[in-house]
Design an enzyme around this catalytic site. Structure first.
Site, mmCIF file in Angstrom:
data_model
loop_
_atom_site.group_PDB
_atom_site.id
_atom_site.type_symbol
_atom_site.label_atom_id
_atom_site.label_comp_id
_atom_site.label_asym_id
_atom_site.label_seq_id
_atom_site.Cartn_x
_atom_site.Cartn_y
_atom_site.Cartn_z
ATOM 1 N N ASP A 139 -9.609 -15.647 4.292
ATOM 2 C CA ASP A 139 -10.675 -15.472 5.586
ATOM 3 C C ASP A 139 -10.251 -14.259 6.509
ATOM 4 O OD1 ASP A 139 -12.714 -16.060 7.448
ATOM 5 O OD2 ASP A 139 -10.720 -17.422 8.775
ATOM 6 N N LYS A 141 -11.105 -11.382 8.520
ATOM 7 C CA LYS A 141 -12.920 -10.484 8.329
ATOM 8 C C LYS A 141 -11.957 -10.070 9.644
ATOM 9 C CE LYS A 141 -12.848 -15.051 10.805
ATOM 10 N NZ LYS A 141 -13.957 -16.460 10.754
ATOM 11 N N ASN A 144 -9.992 -11.323 12.698
ATOM 12 C CA ASN A 144 -8.628 -11.270 12.208
ATOM 13 C C ASN A 144 -7.837 -10.411 11.531
ATOM 14 O OD1 ASN A 144 -9.378 -14.182 12.612
ATOM 15 N ND2 ASN A 144 -9.608 -14.976 10.535
ATOM 16 N N ASP A 161 -4.936 -15.998 11.869
ATOM 17 C CA ASP A 161 -4.908 -16.849 11.149
ATOM 18 C C ASP A 161 -4.954 -16.924 9.618
ATOM 19 O OD1 ASP A 161 -6.952 -18.907 10.986
ATOM 20 O OD2 ASP A 161 -8.802 -17.893 11.609
ATOM 21 N N THR A 180 -15.386 -17.599 5.846
ATOM 22 C CA THR A 180 -16.523 -17.132 6.879
ATOM 23 C C THR A 180 -18.289 -17.329 6.170
ATOM 24 O OG1 THR A 180 -15.056 -17.404 8.671
ATOM 25 C CG2 THR A 180 -16.823 -16.948 9.528
HETATM 26 P P1 ATP Z 1 -10.866 -20.259 13.015
HETATM 27 O O1 ATP Z 1 -11.929 -21.308 12.940
HETATM 28 O O2 ATP Z 1 -11.828 -19.105 14.099
HETATM 29 O O3 ATP Z 1 -10.378 -20.035 11.789
HETATM 30 P P2 ATP Z 1 -8.373 -20.517 14.137
HETATM 31 O O4 ATP Z 1 -8.708 -21.991 14.864
HETATM 32 O O5 ATP Z 1 -7.961 -21.125 12.696
HETATM 33 O O6 ATP Z 1 -10.180 -19.763 14.383
HETATM 34 P P3 ATP Z 1 -7.627 -18.116 14.635
HETATM 35 O O7 ATP Z 1 -8.456 -17.328 14.072
HETATM 36 O O8 ATP Z 1 -6.000 -18.176 14.350
HETATM 37 O O9 ATP Z 1 -7.513 -20.060 15.061
HETATM 38 O O10 ATP Z 1 -6.900 -18.417 16.212
HETATM 39 C C1 ATP Z 1 -8.262 -17.684 17.073
HETATM 40 C C2 ATP Z 1 -7.788 -16.308 17.724
HETATM 41 O O11 ATP Z 1 -7.740 -17.041 19.125
HETATM 42 C C3 ATP Z 1 -8.059 -15.530 17.283
HETATM 43 O O12 ATP Z 1 -9.498 -15.325 16.764
HETATM 44 C C4 ATP Z 1 -7.469 -14.413 18.905
HETATM 45 O O13 ATP Z 1 -8.456 -14.034 19.672
HETATM 46 C C5 ATP Z 1 -6.479 -15.467 19.363
HETATM 47 N N1 ATP Z 1 -5.420 -15.780 18.389
HETATM 48 C C6 ATP Z 1 -4.748 -16.118 17.374
HETATM 49 N N2 ATP Z 1 -3.395 -15.468 17.062
HETATM 50 C C7 ATP Z 1 -3.523 -14.723 17.857
HETATM 51 C C8 ATP Z 1 -2.136 -14.583 18.323
HETATM 52 N N3 ATP Z 1 -0.643 -14.624 17.791
HETATM 53 N N4 ATP Z 1 -1.851 -13.318 19.085
HETATM 54 C C9 ATP Z 1 -2.876 -13.230 20.219
HETATM 55 N N5 ATP Z 1 -4.129 -13.857 19.626
HETATM 56 C C10 ATP Z 1 -4.743 -14.681 18.804
#
Ligand code: ATP
Length: 189
Positions: A139, A141, A144, A161, A180
């Site tokens: 993933d 992109k 991430n 992520d 995605t």
């Molecule tokens: P997706 O549905 O897009 O795959 P997800 O539900 O797996 O997302 P993440 O992509 O891990 O969740 O996190 C969502 C958002 O939170 C990220 O795009 C980023 O903006 C923020 N985020 C995630 N991890 C961190 C971190 N370690 N520090 C700061 N912000 C973070």
């Protein structure tokens, strides 16, 4: 034995403002009460029944945690701890506070060759580290690829992520349809 800590995450961390969200996760800034250190708490909604299409299956959450536990690299987000309650699994992650690389580049008037090569190099070093351990992120992109701190001359890249990441077993063909949509490349053989 419980895989994740069953205590209340709020007893150990002060939960702060929202940093971002995904399909089934909300990420909030938090502070560890004993040390005062800042982290990011990723609250992953658990799927409550087999029939439901909302939330993340337990085996998928365990896979994300398991992969993060195997990783220690300067260009990849680090996992600090994991808690669980009835509705969520909460990953306590290294706080990546510089925002997305994409936004950083969009705001800049120009990018020097050195800056561009430094960013590419760090992304490739992170990916190379994963691939050397037979881990595919699946993933990658712009959202991430984040920056640890955007106010330094050559900001540090952090890949985040690992919700779709998989360990690829030698000799086992891996077939799946996910990712995605805008960033999926279909491979024909
Ligand atoms: P997706 O549905 O897009 O795959 P997800 O539900 O797996 O997302 P993440 O992509 O891990 O969740 O996190 C969502 C958002 O939170 C990220 O795009 C980023 O903006 C923020 N985020 C995630 N991890 C961190 C971190 N370690 N520090 C700061 N912000 C973070």
């Amino acid at each position: 034995m419980d895989l994740f800590k069953q205590q209340k995450v709020e007893d150990f961390y002060e939960i702060g403002e929202e940093l971002g969200s995904g399909q089934f996760a909300i990420v909030k800034q938090c502070r560890e009460k004993t040390t005062g250190l800042e982290f990011a708490a990723k609250f992953i909604k658990k799927r409550q029944s087999m029939a439901s299409s909302r939330g993340v299956r337990r085996d998928e959450i365990e896979r994300e945690v398991n992969i993060l536990q195997q990783i220690q690299h300067p260009n990849i987000v680090m996992l600090h701890d994991v808690y669980e309650n009835r509705t969520d699994v909460v990953l306590i992650l290294e706080l990546v506070s510089g925002g997305e690389l994409f936004d950083f580049l969009a705001q800049k008037e120009s990018l020097s060759e050195e800056e561009a090569t430094q960013f590419i190099k760090q992304i490739l070093e992170g990916v190379n580290y994963l691939h050397a351990r037979k881990i595919a992120h699946f993933d990658l992109k712009p959202e991430n690829i984040m920056l640890l701190d955007k106010n330094t001359p050559l900001p540090r890249i952090k890949l985040i992520d690992f919700g779709l990441a998989h360990k690829i077993e030698a000799g086992v063909e891996f077939k799946n349809i996910f990712g995605t949509p805008e960033f999926v490349v279909s491979g024909a053989s």
